[in-house]
Motif scaffolding. Structure first.
Motif, PDB file in Angstrom:
ATOM      1  N   MET A   1       0.791  -1.470  -0.195  1.00 13.41           N
ATOM      2  CA  MET A   1      -0.063  -0.004   0.022  1.00 13.41           C
ATOM      3  C   MET A   1       0.944   1.267  -0.062  1.00 13.41           C
ATOM      4  O   MET A   1       1.819   1.369   0.695  1.00 13.41           O
ATOM      5  N   GLN A   2       0.471   2.367  -0.862  1.00 17.06           N
ATOM      6  CA  GLN A   2       1.231   3.396  -0.975  1.00 17.06           C
ATOM      7  C   GLN A   2       0.932   4.551   0.197  1.00 17.06           C
ATOM      8  O   GLN A   2      -0.137   4.271   0.772  1.00 17.06           O
ATOM      9  N   ASN A   3       1.767   5.235   0.636  1.00 15.39           N
ATOM     10  CA  ASN A   3       1.630   6.250   1.617  1.00 15.39           C
ATOM     11  C   ASN A   3       0.263   7.192   1.092  1.00 15.39           C
ATOM     12  O   ASN A   3       0.348   7.700  -0.140  1.00 15.39           O
ATOM     13  N   SER A   4      -0.389   7.790   1.896  1.00 11.96           N
ATOM     14  CA  SER A   4      -1.337   8.763   1.660  1.00 11.96           C
ATOM     15  C   SER A   4      -0.804  10.086   1.160  1.00 11.96           C
ATOM     16  O   SER A   4       0.055  10.530   1.582  1.00 11.96           O
ATOM     17  N   ILE A   5      -1.493  10.868   0.285  1.00  7.82           N
ATOM     18  CA  ILE A   5      -1.213  11.968  -0.247  1.00  7.82           C
ATOM     19  C   ILE A   5      -2.090  13.046   0.323  1.00  7.82           C
ATOM     20  O   ILE A   5      -3.292  12.914   0.190  1.00  7.82           O
ATOM     21  N   ASN A   6      -1.628  14.130   1.143  1.00 15.33           N
ATOM     22  CA  ASN A   6      -2.134  14.917   2.131  1.00 15.33           C
ATOM     23  C   ASN A   6      -2.663  15.930   1.060  1.00 15.33           C
ATOM     24  O   ASN A   6      -2.081  17.283   1.297  1.00 15.33           O
ATOM     25  N   LYS A   8      -5.482  17.478   1.574  1.00 18.28           N
ATOM     26  CA  LYS A   8      -6.404  18.366   2.585  1.00 18.28           C
ATOM     27  C   LYS A   8      -7.712  18.886   1.836  1.00 18.28           C
ATOM     28  O   LYS A   8      -8.142  19.687   1.805  1.00 18.28           O
TER      29      LYS A   8
END
Length: 140
Positions: A1-6, A8
């Motif tokens: 799973m890839q990191n979340s892109i914040n 906002k």
């Protein structure tokens, strides 16, 4: 799973629906309880079109009629006419920079200004994995 892109994201801002008869569409959505809260002409590469924002509670539908040259493609769509989902953001430039840094497929060179709403808005689009168009939008 890839990191979340914040990016906002606050909420879904609107759903964009291209229409072939802006007046008939306004009447239809008015019958469902939506109210015209903004109407503005726009110009694109094919000429002048019209955009109408219809609102019911927290739901906003962006109905837009493209110039005549582009309507043939709209009329021949077989599986619906939802064109894009727009997400509301507080800072369009910050969201654009984050999307760039994350390597997302951004469709514009920079956030685009439109003279919609009282003070305008800025937006940019990215392509999802299946080519779906996701718009990030800040009302100024």
């Amino acid at each position: 799973m890839q990191n979340s892109i914040n990016l906002k994201i606050n909420s879904i801002q609107h759903i964009g629906i291209p229409v072939t008869d802006i007046q008939a569409s306004q009447v239809f959505y008015s019958r469902l309880g939506f109210k015209n809260v903004m109407e503005q002409p726009f110009t694109d590469k094919d000429g002048q079109g019209t955009c109408v924002m219809m609102q019911l509670g927290d739901i906003i539908l962006e109905l837009y009629q493209l110039p005549e040259a582009a309507l043939a493609e709209i009329r021949t769509r077989k599986h619906g006419h939802v064109d894009h989902v727009a997400f509301d953001v507080n800072n369009i430039d910050e969201a654009f920079a984050i999307a760039q840094q994350a390597g997302l497929k951004i469709q514009e060179e920079a956030p685009v200004f439109l003279q919609f709403w009282k003070n305008g808005c800025k937006y940019f689009n990215i392509a999802g994995p299946d080519g779906e168009r996701l718009e990030f939008n800040q009302i100024l």
